[in-house]
Design an enzyme around this catalytic site. Sequence first.
Site, PDB file in Angstrom:
ATOM      1  N   ASP A   8     -27.116   5.183  15.792  1.00  0.00           N
ATOM      2  CA  ASP A   8     -28.027   6.333  15.810  1.00  0.00           C
ATOM      3  C   ASP A   8     -29.453   5.787  15.684  1.00  0.00           C
ATOM      4  O   ASP A   8     -29.668   4.561  15.759  1.00  0.00           O
ATOM      5  CB  ASP A   8     -27.654   7.371  14.733  1.00  0.00           C
ATOM      6  CG  ASP A   8     -28.018   6.942  13.316  1.00  0.00           C
ATOM      7  OD1 ASP A   8     -28.480   5.796  13.129  1.00  0.00           O
ATOM      8  OD2 ASP A   8     -27.842   7.762  12.392  1.00  0.00           O
ATOM      9  N   CYS A  65     -25.776   2.748  11.681  1.00  0.00           N
ATOM     10  CA  CYS A  65     -26.615   3.905  11.343  1.00  0.00           C
ATOM     11  C   CYS A  65     -27.505   3.476  10.173  1.00  0.00           C
ATOM     12  O   CYS A  65     -27.582   2.280   9.883  1.00  0.00           O
ATOM     13  CB  CYS A  65     -25.780   5.151  11.041  1.00  0.00           C
ATOM     14  SG  CYS A  65     -24.686   5.040   9.615  1.00  0.00           S
ATOM     15  N   THR A  67     -27.450   3.742   6.771  1.00  0.00           N
ATOM     16  CA  THR A  67     -26.748   3.040   5.700  1.00  0.00           C
ATOM     17  C   THR A  67     -25.458   2.378   6.183  1.00  0.00           C
ATOM     18  O   THR A  67     -24.923   1.496   5.514  1.00  0.00           O
ATOM     19  CB  THR A  67     -26.334   4.032   4.593  1.00  0.00           C
ATOM     20  OG1 THR A  67     -25.518   5.052   5.200  1.00  0.00           O
ATOM     21  CG2 THR A  67     -27.543   4.654   3.924  1.00  0.00           C
ATOM     22  N   HIS A  98      -8.652 -10.457   5.564  1.00  0.00           N
ATOM     23  CA  HIS A  98      -7.637  -9.636   4.893  1.00  0.00           C
ATOM     24  C   HIS A  98      -7.342  -8.313   5.589  1.00  0.00           C
ATOM     25  O   HIS A  98      -6.245  -7.785   5.452  1.00  0.00           O
ATOM     26  CB  HIS A  98      -8.075  -9.347   3.443  1.00  0.00           C
ATOM     27  CG  HIS A  98      -7.926 -10.534   2.541  1.00  0.00           C
ATOM     28  ND1 HIS A  98      -8.037 -10.453   1.170  1.00  0.00           N
ATOM     29  CD2 HIS A  98      -7.676 -11.844   2.821  1.00  0.00           C
ATOM     30  CE1 HIS A  98      -7.862 -11.668   0.638  1.00  0.00           C
ATOM     31  NE2 HIS A  98      -7.655 -12.518   1.624  1.00  0.00           N
ATOM     32  N   HIS A 133      -1.063  -9.717   4.312  1.00  0.00           N
ATOM     33  CA  HIS A 133      -2.070  -8.752   4.760  1.00  0.00           C
ATOM     34  C   HIS A 133      -1.568  -7.947   5.956  1.00  0.00           C
ATOM     35  O   HIS A 133      -1.911  -6.773   6.100  1.00  0.00           O
ATOM     36  CB  HIS A 133      -3.381  -9.466   5.085  1.00  0.00           C
ATOM     37  CG  HIS A 133      -3.895 -10.248   3.921  1.00  0.00           C
ATOM     38  ND1 HIS A 133      -4.306  -9.639   2.759  1.00  0.00           N
ATOM     39  CD2 HIS A 133      -4.007 -11.580   3.715  1.00  0.00           C
ATOM     40  CE1 HIS A 133      -4.662 -10.573   1.882  1.00  0.00           C
ATOM     41  NE2 HIS A 133      -4.493 -11.753   2.436  1.00  0.00           N
TER      42      HIS A 133
HETATM   43  C1  RB5 Z   1     -29.914   9.446   9.511  1.00  0.00           C
HETATM   44  O1  RB5 Z   1     -31.135   9.768   8.895  1.00  0.00           O
HETATM   45  C2  RB5 Z   1     -28.949   8.871   8.496  1.00  0.00           C
HETATM   46  O2  RB5 Z   1     -28.420   9.884   7.722  1.00  0.00           O
HETATM   47  C3  RB5 Z   1     -27.863   8.090   9.210  1.00  0.00           C
HETATM   48  O3  RB5 Z   1     -28.425   7.065   9.945  1.00  0.00           O
HETATM   49  C4  RB5 Z   1     -26.812   7.422   8.327  1.00  0.00           C
HETATM   50  O4  RB5 Z   1     -27.413   6.664   7.326  1.00  0.00           O
HETATM   51  C5  RB5 Z   1     -25.745   8.276   7.838  1.00  0.00           C
HETATM   52  O5  RB5 Z   1     -24.850   7.851   7.111  1.00  0.00           O
END
Ligand code: RB5
Length: 150
Positions: A8, A65, A67, A98, A133
Amino acid sequence: MKIAIGCDHGGTALKKEILPVLKELSIEWEDFGTDTDESVDYPDFGERVSQAVSNGKVDRGILICGTGIGMTIVANKFPRVRAALCNEIYCAKMSRLHNDANLLVLGGRIVDKETARQIVQIWFTTPFEGGRHQRRLDKIRAIEAKLKCQ
Ligand code: RB5
């Protein structure tokens, strides 16, 4: 090896940084977008990449994305997808040894570009250990079957 890659807006910049590593490793990729910083919804891009891994159209996937959390949640809905959020090197290595992870997730706002390059390099060159595993992965498949995932 052929992979699917997607992100994203929180992952666009980091995606561009890791593509040269794929090239160095002779990995072919299909890029499912997004390609800009314009705000999009991560499930749309996560779905495309995860579906390609789940169907076996590609060998593995990478999702990014902000995080990495949202993409991981999406990806692990798909049967046969074992998505691992690896924002540091140890988890990247262990997710292959694993868990035989077949989808690498990165947090574009968490991990710096040099660490991300190292994570990608390690993730694609570390083999699965098998043995006990494999038995655990078989149990995950059994759970998918019980839940009637296709
Ligand atoms: C977008 O702002 C953010 O929420 C997305 O990139 C991600 O971190 C979601 O888990």
